[in-house]
Scaffold this active site. Structure first.
Site, short mmCIF file in Angstrom:
data_model
loop_
_atom_site.label_atom_id
_atom_site.label_comp_id
_atom_site.label_asym_id
_atom_site.label_seq_id
_atom_site.Cartn_x
_atom_site.Cartn_y
_atom_site.Cartn_z
N GLY A 268 3.38 2.20 4.22
CA GLY A 268 2.17 2.11 5.04
C GLY A 268 1.18 1.07 4.60
CB SER B 165 9.54 12.20 5.57
OG SER B 165 10.38 12.25 6.70
NE ARG C 88 0.19 6.08 0.79
CZ ARG C 88 1.02 6.03 1.83
NH1 ARG C 88 1.25 7.10 2.55
NH2 ARG C 88 1.62 4.90 2.15
CB VAL C 89 -4.73 8.08 3.98
CG1 VAL C 89 -4.52 7.86 5.47
CG2 VAL C 89 -5.41 9.42 3.72
CB THR D 37 4.22 10.65 8.18
OG1 THR D 37 5.06 10.44 7.04
CG2 THR D 37 2.82 10.17 7.84
CB THR E 132 8.72 4.17 10.10
OG1 THR E 132 9.07 5.07 9.05
CG2 THR E 132 9.87 3.24 10.36
N GLY E 133 7.68 3.17 7.32
CA GLY E 133 7.89 2.40 6.10
C GLY E 133 6.68 2.44 5.19
CB THR F 66 7.22 8.39 9.29
OG1 THR F 66 6.70 8.52 7.98
CG2 THR F 66 6.12 8.26 10.29
C1 SD4 Z 1 3.31 6.12 5.07
N1 SD4 Z 1 4.40 5.01 6.89
O1 SD4 Z 1 2.68 7.13 4.76
C2 SD4 Z 1 4.33 6.26 6.15
C3 SD4 Z 1 5.60 6.69 5.53
C4 SD4 Z 1 6.82 6.33 6.27
O2 SD4 Z 1 9.02 5.86 6.29
O3 SD4 Z 1 6.81 5.95 7.39
N2 SD4 Z 1 7.94 6.33 5.64
O4 SD4 Z 1 3.18 5.05 4.51
#
Ligand code: SD4
Length: 334
Positions: free
Chosen positions: A247, A91, A221-222, A211, A244-245, A193
């Protein structure tokens, strides 16, 4: 596919995830100070480094720099680079899972004690996105560079282009293509991430985040990770936060800036992280059972906090000679 369906299809299929069971409200959780919070208050001493997920090699690298008298900015950059170079981490950086078209695209940002910041989005073929973000901050009048422009800038600064799609990630993508379900998966296991925050011996704070974003995302996609205020925010007077998670949900609540502002209003890092999660889950029609968001935060006193919507989020903390992964408290209780 509509955004609603995208969010709906964002699966949390990892082992042990408890969704849809008993929900414990944030107000109930707030009364319970975590062990980490209490211990860090009583032992606040510098330097200190924290990072999202289980990344002890990365925090060790950052601490090595801090112990040698290095500054927090160097520490977070070098710490994040450890994970960017780790091909097993799917990731971040090299070996990151690609988008639906097979392109590995990286997002990263960095922010220093003066509030200077730099960011790259949709960067391809350069492993150390966090270092390119630092170059944007230090060597350009801009904050953010995207795509081909970011790549050409990196090459002009001496970064070597390389193929970031490893055999393992290519195979995972090819397996995904069999069904081609548009179902970006948030990794809720041990690693994802990397977001890192450090306080150096001078008490100055910096942060970084890097990430490859959601696996099999739409081309272009961002996420939140390169967006100052969403994926990361540092205010050297107050503290810092990194996310994290999913986004999209962090961006919609400007999560990291929110956490720092809540700390400015007097909340502890733990309380601020919990409040920022509650802003997401308490939105009307929030689909929070189906996605993960986690925050880690530190304040100027060296107190730390971390909290997520679901179980299995963790923070790695290196403080007082102890480098350890600490499981986070979470909103959706089993
Ligand atoms: C995103 N926040 O691109 C990042 C991905 C991530 O745990 O953190 N995943 O959305």
């Amino acid at each position: 596919m509509k955004r609603r369906d995208f969010i709906k299809n964002t699966a949390l299929s990892g082992a042990g995830l408890a969704v849809g069971s008993t929900i414990v409200s944030c107000s109930e959780n707030k009364s319970k100070k975590t062990e980490t919070e209490v211990s860090s208050i009583s032992k606040a001493s510098l330097p200190l480094v924290i990072a999202t997920w289980h990344v002890e090699a990365a925090t060790a690298k950052a601490m090595e720099i801090l112990q040698a008298g290095g500054n927090a900015l160097d520490a977070v950059e070098q710490g994040c680079k450890v994970e960017e170079a780790n091909e097993k981490g799917q990731s971040v950086g090299k070996g990151g899972l690609p988008d639906r078209d097979g392109n590995v695209t990286l997002d990263a940002c960095i922010m220093d004690k003066h509030g200077n910041c730099g960011s790259v989005v949709y960067l391809q073929n350069i492993t150390h996105a966090v270092s390119v973000a630092r170059k944007v901050m230090e060597d350009t009048p801009h904050v953010m560079l995207a795509g081909e422009g970011a790549k050409q800038f990196a090459i002009s600064k001496g970064f070597q282009p390389e193929d970031l799609l490893t055999e393992a990630s290519k195979k995972a993508w090819e397996d995904w293509k069999v069904k081609s379900e548009y179902k970006p998966i948030i990794n809720i296991e041990n690693h994802d991430t990397i977001g890192m925050l450090a306080i150096d011996k001078n008490g100055d704070i910096s942060g970084a985040c890097t990430t490859s974003g959601l696996a099999y995302k739409m081309g272009g996609r961002v996420g939140d990770s390169p967006i100052i205020g969403s994926g990361l925010f540092v205010d050297n007077e107050i503290g810092a936060c990194v996310a994290t998670g999913l986004g999209e949900e962090v961006v919609k609540t400007v999560g990291s800036f929110l956490v720092v502002e809540l700390m400015r209003q007097g909340k502890s890092p733990q309380e601020a992280c919990e409040e920022a999660i509650s802003r997401i889950v308490n939105k009307p029609n929030s689909n929070y059972k189906n996605f993960q968001v986690g925050y880690i935060a530190v304040n100027k006193k060296g107190e730390t906090g971390h909290y997520a919507i679901h179980q299995w989020f963790s923070m790695t903390k290196f403080h007082d000679g102890i480098n350890q992964q600490i499981q986070s408290d979470f909103y959706v209780k089993a």
